[in-house]
Write a protein that holds these residues in place. Structure first.
Motif, PDB file in Angstrom:
ATOM      1  N   PHE A 190      15.096  52.825  53.052  1.00  0.00           N
ATOM      2  CA  PHE A 190      15.871  51.665  53.492  1.00  0.00           C
ATOM      3  C   PHE A 190      15.571  50.464  52.601  1.00  0.00           C
ATOM      4  N   ALA A 191      16.637  49.765  52.206  1.00  0.00           N
ATOM      5  CA  ALA A 191      16.495  48.524  51.434  1.00  0.00           C
ATOM      6  C   ALA A 191      16.813  47.358  52.365  1.00  0.00           C
ATOM      7  N   PRO A 192      15.815  46.748  52.991  1.00  0.00           N
ATOM      8  CA  PRO A 192      16.082  45.728  54.012  1.00  0.00           C
ATOM      9  C   PRO A 192      16.550  44.389  53.473  1.00  0.00           C
ATOM     10  N   ASP A 193      16.337  44.130  52.177  1.00  0.00           N
ATOM     11  CA  ASP A 193      16.720  42.831  51.639  1.00  0.00           C
ATOM     12  C   ASP A 193      17.984  42.902  50.783  1.00  0.00           C
ATOM     13  N   ASN A 194      18.626  44.047  50.798  1.00  0.00           N
ATOM     14  CA  ASN A 194      19.915  44.212  50.116  1.00  0.00           C
ATOM     15  C   ASN A 194      20.686  45.271  50.893  1.00  0.00           C
ATOM     16  N   LEU A 195      21.228  44.886  52.033  1.00  0.00           N
ATOM     17  CA  LEU A 195      21.788  45.864  52.953  1.00  0.00           C
ATOM     18  C   LEU A 195      22.928  46.697  52.345  1.00  0.00           C
ATOM     19  N   PRO A 196      23.798  46.151  51.509  1.00  0.00           N
ATOM     20  CA  PRO A 196      24.831  47.009  50.928  1.00  0.00           C
ATOM     21  C   PRO A 196      24.276  48.199  50.141  1.00  0.00           C
ATOM     22  N   GLN A 197      23.104  48.035  49.544  1.00  0.00           N
ATOM     23  CA  GLN A 197      22.529  49.124  48.735  1.00  0.00           C
ATOM     24  C   GLN A 197      22.396  50.423  49.529  1.00  0.00           C
ATOM     25  N   ASN A 198      22.194  50.316  50.836  1.00  0.00           N
ATOM     26  CA  ASN A 198      21.935  51.508  51.633  1.00  0.00           C
ATOM     27  C   ASN A 198      23.122  52.460  51.697  1.00  0.00           C
ATOM     28  N   ALA A 199      24.309  51.962  51.345  1.00  0.00           N
ATOM     29  CA  ALA A 199      25.480  52.840  51.286  1.00  0.00           C
ATOM     30  C   ALA A 199      25.361  53.855  50.159  1.00  0.00           C
ATOM     31  N   GLU A 200      24.464  53.616  49.219  1.00  0.00           N
ATOM     32  CA  GLU A 200      24.282  54.542  48.102  1.00  0.00           C
ATOM     33  C   GLU A 200      23.219  55.597  48.403  1.00  0.00           C
ATOM     34  N   THR A 201      22.468  55.402  49.492  1.00  0.00           N
ATOM     35  CA  THR A 201      21.352  56.310  49.766  1.00  0.00           C
ATOM     36  C   THR A 201      21.423  56.972  51.138  1.00  0.00           C
TER      37      THR A 201
END
Length: 888
Positions: A702-713
């Motif tokens: 989980f990337a908590p400080d860049n929430l859009p990034q989680n769509a890639e993972t």
């Protein structure tokens, strides 16, 4: 003589009436005793997509026209049951929409409590036979844990009794819940992968065991800078000598206990660990920062503050490997987020003081520093408040009292009695002890009394208080803390199916007075504990009528939309819509409309918080959504727990709150709610409204400080990819918090099972920003399979390293701390006649059985097998095992 005869007659009549009443009670009790002992219940989930089987779920009023079919079977193991004077009460988290057996009816009582009883057409439950009752319920039931235990029989004035095969506190409900079989999908569009031994083997296949010597000197959570030397020191020979200048004795005692837990003595002759505080040694003044050097001569700590000393010693403890060996090393470290939190709900199901203290101790070992203590909800009030005894005498107890004069009605599997964790509270002394315990571990306790919604326990307690004082002829005192407007006739339904008694009225001065009383009393406890409150959690979530949600439509609407439930919305109200007190607020322009009342009340309570010397208010984000911005509140700071699902737009809506001046604690349910299941499997308990699984790997990624990034993972709830893009500026998160809601977490052991080892992944992301986490960029879109901004190889390497640390080191430490953590079920398959197996955390022992569990053997590599094979993993101390599964 006439008077004498009259007296005899009256006495005779009274005796007959008493005898008749006694006989009636005896008869009723006999019915209850008979039915509870000779009935066997079976709960079979038949179809989670009843709409596809011809059921008109929309006409039944199901949200999003989604409903399921269940068959209840009552097996009678004794003589025929012919009486109609009975009812079976049961807990069901899904609203019952229809019963397809005209001899029985089910009515909703309140919350999850339902009542099954005979109709006029009832004939009997035949001797040594069974009756089936087909039922249609809302939504779906894809986990065995959706079904609640302790179904109980009542009859007139008899003492209720639990049907024997439903009486359990365990998660193993197989005594009355039939296997789900293929009913594990929410819908045909559910593309998640069922976790079987074979699919689990595939999921684990990229995890490789790392040589033990390569893990030496590693620290969890990961430091900013770490250099590991080649020399080793064995600590269990002479122990350690803690010379921690500047650290309070209470905190030093905690660290001593942590060494002793690892069988390392604390002695004056031991390995020297020296510490001092020097703020000038750090460029950035971040609380918790430290520098640590471990040499063969001793360990030296320079810390920014007391917590820095504590965390540095915890890093030493973390680095200890097998045989109490540490490596020489050098560390420079500081926390990523100021807020590294854990929320525990004790309202739904109570948790013991011992369990809370254990949680705090484990949080401290992994450098977590905020304990969000959810102390009230609809189902229970959990803290003693001087001057308001009803809150605990009544509001902390659940039992079968339909008048609700002695206790709240049962909920969430608590059944008719108060002898389980459905009931319970912390005394004033308990709470002070908990705060002291947390304070010694550098953990801030943030109390939450949820309002204005989720307040039924408080409201009903104050109704009991009101009646007591009215009976004493004290109307002014009776109304002092009353939380209901008695003239309010609003018809409204909460998320958990309560009526208007779930929402305290924000338009009453008595509601504000109640808030002030509770806040001031808890604030006094904090002062006594030596940790004055710096943050008060208002709650504020879900103050709405669910029947106005997007999944419903008015039955009278000219144009009907497919896929939505049909209900008569003309008889539905928003909370407080028919409260004269609140109607006056709207007329006077105090609020724009009724729906703005929760945010209005949040502002009013912020004034009370400020007046009690507390300068920071925290809330669930929906509780402040109608406030202009953070400056509308009286407190210096307003912090929100952001809990929108990412795939439903949370990746961008989070920005709205940050840009209104709120400090944002990332608390997304689809990643850091630890009451969600570990994996997609009906045997794995947990709610799944936000995610089908939240396992350690997903949380770690989980990337908590860049929430859009989680769509890639990661995927959405249906197991599908989704796109995410932030369209606003993002100033950065204030912190990360995991949450544990306890609707189906009924015991302390189950709490530990759900919390560990997932909490380690939360701690890692809260303390350490990984290299594969990208910085937020406005208008950058992420989508798995389409974008490649994340270094997937780096992410994989980091996770492989972390998984090995858990399997080879951390779980053994959890054993030493007596933690009932979850052991992962191994992956396995049969390949060319041989069993091959793996496990999520390399280092754990895998065992297999070829005789249905009669005998178990350690798995050390591919092995020839015949017939059915069972598998399980075993804890490092060999005292516990995972769930057993069989290869097909």
């Amino acid at each position: 003589m006439k008077k004498f005869k009259s007296a005899i007659l009256a006495t005779s009549i009274t005796s007959l009436l008493t005898l008749g009443a006694s006989q009636s009670v005896n008869a009723s009790q006999q019915i209850v005793d008979t039915m509870s002992s000779q009935l066997r219940l079976n709960y079979q989930i038949v179809d989670n997509n009843a709409v596809n089987a011809g059921v008109d779920c929309a006409a039944l009023g199901a949200d999003w026209a989604s409903c399921n079919k269940v068959t209840l079977t009552l097996k009678n193991t004794g003589p025929a049951i012919t009486s109609k004077d009975w009812a079976i009460y049961f807990h069901n988290i899904r609203m019952i929409l229809a019963v397809n057996n005209d001899q029985y009816k089910i009515t909703h009582v309140t919350g999850d409590l339902h009542k099954l009883e005979p109709t006029e057409k009832f004939t009997n439950i035949p001797a040594n036979a069974q009756v089936t009752i087909p039922v249609i319920g809302e939504y779906w039931q894809i986990s065995e844990s959706d079904v609640m235990p302790r179904w109980y029989v009542t009859s007139t004035d008899a003492k209720p009794k639990i049907i024997a095969n439903t009486n359990t506190d365990s998660d193993n409900l197989s005594a009355f819940v039939a296997p789900l079989g293929e009913q594990w999908k929410i819908s045909p569009n559910d593309h998640n992968i069922l976790m079987t031994p074979e699919s689990r083997y595939q999921r684990n296949s990229d995890i490789k065991k790392i040589a033990t010597d390569l893990l030496q000197g590693q620290i969890l959570p990961t430091p900013v800078k770490l250099t590991v030397g080649k020399e080793t020191i064995t600590l269990n020979q002479n122990g350690v000598n803690l010379m921690l200048n500047g650290l309070a004795q209470a905190s030093q005692s905690v660290l001593e206990s942590h060494f002793k837990q690892l069988n390392i003595a604390v002695t004056k002759q031991g390995y020297k660990v020296k510490a001092s505080i020097d703020k000038t040694a750090f460029e950035k003044g971040v609380n918790g920062s430290y520098k640590l050097d471990i040499t063969s001569e001793g360990a030296t700590i320079v810390a920014f503050d007391e917590s820095g000393i504590f965390y540095a010693v915890e890093s030493i403890l973390s680095s200890i490997g097998k045989s109490s060996i540490i490596n020489t090393l050098s560390v420079e470290d500081a926390p990523r987020f100021e807020y590294r939190g854990m929320m525990l709900d004790t309202g739904r199901n109570f948790k013991s003081k011992k369990a809370v203290l254990q949680l705090l101790d484990m949080m401290s070992k992994y450098k977590m520093n905020k304990f969000h203590f959810h102390l009230s909800d609809d189902e229970g009030w959990r803290i003693e408040i001087p001057g308001l005894p009803e809150l605990t005498d009544f509001g902390s107890k659940r039992c079968h009292d339909l008048t609700e004069k002695q206790c709240l009605l049962p909920q969430l599997g608590s059944g008719p009695n108060s002898d389980n964790n459905g009931s319970g509270y912390f005394t004033r002394a308990d709470y002070i002890e908990i705060v002291k315990y947390a304070n010694a571990r550098f953990i801030e306790v943030i109390p939450e009394i949820d309002m204005p919604a989720h307040a039924r326990a408080a409201i009903m307690s104050m109704e009991v208080r009101y009646q007591r004082l009215m009976d004493q002829g004290k109307p002014n005192e009776a109304n002092e803390y009353r939380l209901l407007d008695p003239s309010d006739t609003s018809n409204t339904t909460t998320v958990q199916f309560y009526n208007r008694q779930s929402y305290l009225n924000p338009c009453l001065d008595s509601s504000k007075k109640f808030a002030d009383k509770v806040i001031s009393e808890i604030a006094k406890m904090h002062v006594e504990a030596g940790q004055p409150i710096s943050t008060w959690h208002f709650g504020g979530d879900e103050a709405k009528n669910i029947h106005f949600g997007n999944g419903y439509q008015d039955i009278h609407a000219a144009q009907k939309e497919a896929g939505k439930g049909l209900i008569d919305q003309s008889v539905e109200d928003h909370p407080w819509a028919k409260s004269p007190a609140c109607q006056t607020f709207v007329k006077q322009g105090i609020v724009k409309n009724i729906e703005h009342l929760p945010s209005y009340f949040a502002v009013e309570v912020s004034k009370i918080i400020k007046n009690n010397g507390i300068n920071r208010m925290q809330a669930w984000q929906d509780g402040v959504k109608f406030a202009t911005n953070a400056k509308a509140f009286a407190t210096d700071e307003v912090v929100v727990n952001f809990w929108d699902n990412l795939y439903w737009g949370g990746y961008d809506s989070v920005n709205e709150f940050a840009n209104k001046g709120y400090k944002v604690i990332v608390s997304n349910p689809d990643y850091v709610y630890l009451d969600m299941p570990y994996e997609v499997n009906p045997k794995e308990s947990g709610y799944y409204w936000a995610s089908r699984f939240n396992d350690e790997r997903k949380i770690f990624s989980f990337a908590p400080d860049n929430l859009p990034q989680n769509a890639e993972t990661s995927f959405d709830r249906n197991g599908d990819v989704f796109a995410a893009k932030g369209t606003m500026n993002w100033p950065g998160a204030y912190g990360l918090s995991a949450q544990i809601w306890t609707e189906n977490i009924r015991t302390d052991d189950k709490l530990a099972y759900m919390a560990y080892p997932r909490l380690l992944s939360v701690a890692e992301r809260a303390w350490h920003k990984a290299e594969w986490e990208t910085d937020y960029q406005k208008d950058r879109e992420f989508q798995q399979g389409k974008t490649q901004y994340v270094d997937q190889q780096q992410l994989h390497n980091d996770w492989n390293h972390f998984a090995n640390l858990i399997g080879q080191r951390e779980l053994a430490k959890l054993d030493l701390a007596s933690i009932n953590y979850r052991l992962p079920v191994p992956g396995a398959k049969i390949e060319d006649g041989k069993l091959v197996a793996n496990v999520a955390f390399p280092g754990l022992t895998i065992e297999y059985s070829t005789d249905k569990g009669e005998n178990w053997q350690a798995y050390n590599g591919p092995v020839a097998v015949n017939g059915a094979v069972s598998i399980r993993s075993v804890s490092a101390d060999n005292k516990r095992t995972s769930r057993v599964e069989q290869l097909k």
